[in-house]
Design an enzyme around this catalytic site. Structure first.
Site, PDB file in Angstrom:
ATOM      1  N   TRP A   1      -0.219 -43.617   8.395  1.00 19.98           N
ATOM      2  CA  TRP A   1      -0.265 -44.877   6.893  1.00 19.98           C
ATOM      3  C   TRP A   1      -2.333 -44.550   6.105  1.00 19.98           C
ATOM      4  O   TRP A   1      -1.971 -44.275   5.328  1.00 19.98           O
ATOM      5  CB  TRP A   1      -0.630 -46.006   6.726  1.00 19.98           C
TER       6      TRP A   1
ATOM      7  N   LYS B   1       9.482 -58.661   8.031  1.00 21.02           N
ATOM      8  CA  LYS B   1      10.275 -57.539   7.881  1.00 21.02           C
ATOM      9  C   LYS B   1      10.444 -56.728   8.918  1.00 21.02           C
ATOM     10  O   LYS B   1      11.415 -55.632   9.583  1.00 21.02           O
ATOM     11  CB  LYS B   1       9.780 -56.915   6.938  1.00 21.02           C
TER      12      LYS B   1
END
Length: 336
Positions: free
Chosen positions: A15, A194
């Site tokens: 990321w 999530k």
């Protein structure tokens, strides 16, 4: 016109590297920092992050370094993309070396392992007295697709209007749409929760329970995320946006998700120790499942899906038994 002051990206995983590439393509010089001198040297020499984003070249305007003091002396604009367990120590290092206020936007998702705090709470403890402006970037985004320039939508959360404009300019271009929000708590909670729900959906698919079960699970996962998020101070509308349902749908349904792959392996009868080793990258949903379990019990919030994920991971509960427990719960009003 892009500023010539470099933007520092802290964390050279998938990321962090993807965000560095995105920012560089937007015309900003970038310093990409790794805690490992060897990793920094390898990326600088190969001009790609062969471990995390193989085959994707770094723009020429990215310099790679392991020298954090030098980086911080040369820029006040920073993006943090380290795992949640490294977030506190990274901020402490910034405080030690910074010579003035900073602008800090983090893409870290999850809770601090020991305290269960969100990154924003850690930030306010470590850096808030230094006049540093905080922000968070989140949304449905796999690093590989961002680095390849695939269309993506993200949300920047910040409570300072002027700084928000600066942060969005780092990330937005003709392939990346950036929305804004002031709900830092809700954005962070969506990005953390999530991952647990992706493990749950992976377990469902690993057991071969079909599309009906997957759809039901994701729907109830969103209800659970929203219930918990509101209780901790997030805004309900945030969970119906990119950083809530958007990130949930992406992470729960695509096999690029490390958390989903862990769940699929568990559903298929795999060993969690072996699966973690095979995946070979941070799986934030493991720690988050523990934090959600502890906080939901402490606050009296019903989190049945999260609880079953916790029990599969930490109590060695058989995944099929977890499904039986969820389906056997008493009927209730759907919108409660």
């Amino acid at each position: 016109m892009a500023s010539q002051q470099p933007i520092g990206v802290l964390g050279a995983g998938s990321w962090g590297t993807a965000l560095a590439i995105l920012i560089a393509r937007n015309g900003h010089p970038v310093w990409l920092w790794s805690h490992s001198a060897q990793q920094a040297a390898d990326i600088a020499q190969q001009r790609e992050n062969a471990r995390y984003l193989p085959g994707i070249d770094l723009p020429d305007t990215i310099d790679v370094t392991a020298d954090l003091p030098s980086l911080v002396r040369n820029t006040r604009d920073l993006v943090i993309a380290v795992p949640s367990h490294a977030f506190h120590n990274t901020l402490v290092a910034l405080r030690r070396h910074a010579e003035g206020p900073l602008r800090v936007c983090w893409g870290t998702k999850g809770f601090e392992p020991n305290s269960g705090r969100l990154p924003s709470a850690v930030f306010h403890e470590v850096l808030t007295t230094h006049g540093t402006v905080p922000a968070v970037i989140s949304g449905p985004s796999f690093a590989n697709e961002v680095a390849l320039g695939f269309p993506t939508a993200l949300t920047v959360g910040c409570e300072d209007d002027a700084a928000t404009q600066q942060f969005t300019d780092w990330f937005r271009n003709e392939r990346v749409r950036v929305y804004t929000s002031t709900d830092l708590v809700g954005i962070q909670l969506g990005g953390a929760i999530k991952n647990v729900m992706a493990i749950a959906t992976g377990i469902c698919d690993g057991l071969g329970l079909g599309a009906n079960a997957r759809a039901a699970l994701i729907t109830r996962a969103l209800a659970e995320m929203t219930r918990f998020g509101i209780a901790l101070g997030g805004q309900a509308k945030t969970f119906s946006g990119l950083t809530g349902v958007g990130d949930l749908l992406l992470t729960a349904t695509d096999d690029q998700s490390r958390n989903r792959r862990l769940g699929m392996g568990l559903g298929a009868g795999g060993s969690i120790t072996k699966l973690i080793k095979e995946i070979g990258q941070e799986i934030e949903g493991i720690n988050t499942a523990r934090v959600l379990y502890e906080k939901s019990r402490e606050l009296g919030i019903q989190m049945p899906i999260s609880e079953q994920v916790y029990r599969v991971i930490f109590d060695d509960l058989d995944p099929a038994s977890a499904v039986t427990t969820l389906l056997g719960r008493a009927p209730r009003e759907e919108t409660d």
